[in-house]
Motif scaffolding. Structure first.
Motif, PDB file in Angstrom:
ATOM      1  N   ALA A 147       0.860  -1.173   0.000  1.00 47.36           N
ATOM      2  CA  ALA A 147       0.000   0.000   0.000  1.00 47.36           C
ATOM      3  C   ALA A 147       0.901   1.229   0.000  1.00 47.36           C
ATOM      4  N   VAL A 148       0.749   2.082  -0.973  1.00 51.05           N
ATOM      5  CA  VAL A 148       1.649   3.215  -1.144  1.00 51.05           C
ATOM      6  C   VAL A 148       1.335   4.282  -0.104  1.00 51.05           C
ATOM      7  N   SER A 149       2.371   4.738   0.593  1.00 52.48           N
ATOM      8  CA  SER A 149       2.222   5.709   1.671  1.00 52.48           C
ATOM      9  C   SER A 149       2.472   7.130   1.163  1.00 52.48           C
ATOM     10  N   ASN A 150       2.150   8.089   2.013  1.00 56.39           N
ATOM     11  CA  ASN A 150       2.434   9.487   1.687  1.00 56.39           C
ATOM     12  C   ASN A 150       3.925   9.715   1.449  1.00 56.39           C
ATOM     13  N   SER A 162      -9.350   7.757  -2.623  1.00 56.93           N
ATOM     14  CA  SER A 162      -8.759   6.677  -3.405  1.00 56.93           C
ATOM     15  C   SER A 162      -7.243   6.744  -3.387  1.00 56.93           C
ATOM     16  N   GLY A 163      -6.619   5.576  -3.273  1.00 59.38           N
ATOM     17  CA  GLY A 163      -5.180   5.453  -3.327  1.00 59.38           C
ATOM     18  C   GLY A 163      -4.823   4.233  -4.132  1.00 59.38           C
ATOM     19  N   LEU A 164      -3.730   3.558  -3.761  1.00 57.49           N
ATOM     20  CA  LEU A 164      -3.340   2.395  -4.545  1.00 57.49           C
ATOM     21  C   LEU A 164      -2.464   1.451  -3.751  1.00 57.49           C
ATOM     22  N   SER A 165      -2.516   0.198  -4.160  1.00 65.04           N
ATOM     23  CA  SER A 165      -1.543  -0.806  -3.772  1.00 65.04           C
ATOM     24  C   SER A 165      -0.884  -1.281  -5.067  1.00 65.04           C
ATOM     25  N   VAL A 166       0.399  -1.564  -5.013  1.00 65.78           N
ATOM     26  CA  VAL A 166       1.116  -1.993  -6.223  1.00 65.78           C
ATOM     27  C   VAL A 166       1.714  -3.371  -5.994  1.00 65.78           C
ATOM     28  N   ILE A 167       1.911  -4.075  -7.077  1.00 66.21           N
ATOM     29  CA  ILE A 167       2.506  -5.404  -7.017  1.00 66.21           C
ATOM     30  C   ILE A 167       3.649  -5.489  -8.037  1.00 66.21           C
TER      31      ILE A 167
END
Length: 377
Positions: free
Chosen positions: A197-200, A367-372
């Motif tokens: 999960a991408v943080s600030n 809304s945000g994002l998680s990356v793989i």
């Protein structure tokens, strides 16, 4: 204002006259959930009701009055109109709401007919009809449709908060909707390295590396929005990248919190910059099943579970465009919409089952994002 004439008095759900209150067991829990959701929406606006008549729609959000009306329209369409003897509040309401959903060129520029009092009366009319309905044994179809309408209510309550947040942000006085919570919950975490999960703090590095000036990281459509909109950072961040506007006022940016208010294009560009990618829906669901929920109290819903900036868990953009299967949802997707999963803690505990869609350039959602890691070829 006299309490009896306050608009809130119009939205109290009471049993029909002559009812003995003997609700069939299979309907009672659904009724309780329904009434809690409907009350929560109007309670959210209770401190502001005397001023909402002056609120108009902002560029990419529905007006507050329309948000309050559309969930009642969904109740009429999915549940109430199939019941013998039900009479719509006014003929213009369903037509206006339905036209709004279909005439997407008017998105965000048309309010529900009538004023705020009429809107609340419409909700009261639908709530009273639902109260009568709950006195009878419900079919499986009705239970499924009511459950869908409960989710619909929650989603539009989040949009109300997003609308208020943006209105306050545009106000030079920077008003505050709510006091900062006494307990701060951190972002959700994963139990492995398969997803992040991408943080600030991580997104700040993306900005400092010149990402908003590098067309190579963006899709053609995304880059056109960056240039046209003058995007330089997430919506609500300060130019110094050390603070953000929140429902609790201007706060120092929490480096560990999930980055929020990103468009799909920004999420996509971050993934390109970091050498990762956005998950597909099946991948996201598999990862969500392994999330560590220890940070979330068991009784978090229906109260918001928020970090200092008003978001602990956020909607996640996925790589999937919205398609025809979403037409079975109460809200149809927008053109070129992209799928978001999981919900946000602004409306309660996150739920992997929650699914919605939004225009890829939209930044108003939580809304945000998680990356793989990129797929191996």
């Amino acid at each position: 204002m006299d309490r009896s004439s306050h608009p809130l008095s119009a939205v109290v759900v009471t049993p029909p006259a002559g009812s003995d209150g003997d609700v069939p067991p299979e309907s009672e829990s659904l009724r309780r959930a329904f009434e809690e959701e409907r009350r929560a929406t109007v309670s959210l606006l209770a401190p502001l009701l005397e001023h909402l008549h002056a609120v108009t729609a902002v560029a990419d959000l529905h007006s507050i009055r329309w948000q309050l009306a559309i969930t009642s329209w969904a109740l009429e369409r999915l549940v109430l109109r199939s019941r013998r003897g039900y009479r719509s509040f006014e003929r213009a309401w369903p037509r206006a709401a339905n036209a709004y959903y279909q005439r997407l060129k008017l998105f965000g520029r048309e309010a529900a007919p009538g004023g705020l009092v009429d809107t609340l009366r419409y909700r009261a009319h639908a709530d009273a009809a639902m109260s009568v309905l709950f006195e009878h044994r419900l079919s499986a179809m009705h239970r499924a449709c009511i459950a869908r309408c409960i989710v619909h209510e929650r989603l539009h309550r989040e949009l109300l908060l997003a609308h208020l947040k943006r209105l306050y942000w545009r106000n030079p006085a920077l008003p505050v909707y709510a006091l900062r919570p006494s307990v701060v919950h951190g972002p959700l975490r994963h139990d492995g390295s398969a997803a992040q999960a991408v943080s600030n703090a991580q997104y700040r590095e993306f900005i400092r590396d010149g990402a908003y000036r590098d067309a190579r990281l963006w899709s053609a459509h995304g880059w056109s929005f960056v240039r046209r909109g003058g995007w330089q950072r997430p919506l609500y961040w300060s130019p110094a990248l050390d603070a953000e506007h929140s429902l609790y006022g201007e706060l120092a940016l929490d480096d560990t919190a999930a980055v929020c208010h990103l468009s799909f294009f920004e999420a996509q560009a971050y993934a390109c910059w970091s050498g990762t990618r956005l998950p597909t829906e099946p991948e996201w669901l598999a990862l969500a099943a392994r999330r560590d929920r220890a940070k979330l109290p068991a009784d978090s819903a229906p109260e918001p579970v928020l970090d200092a900036a008003g978001h602990a868990a956020v909607w996640n953009w996925t790589a999937r465009p919205a398609d025809d299967e979403l037409r079975h949802e109460p809200c149809r997707p927008l053109p070129r919409a992209r799928v978001l999963r999981g919900g946000s803690c602004v409306i309660g505990a996150p739920d992997p089952a929650l699914r919605t869609s939004c225009a890829p350039e939209a930044r108003h959602r939580f809304s945000g994002l998680s990356v793989i890691a990129p797929a191996l070829h």
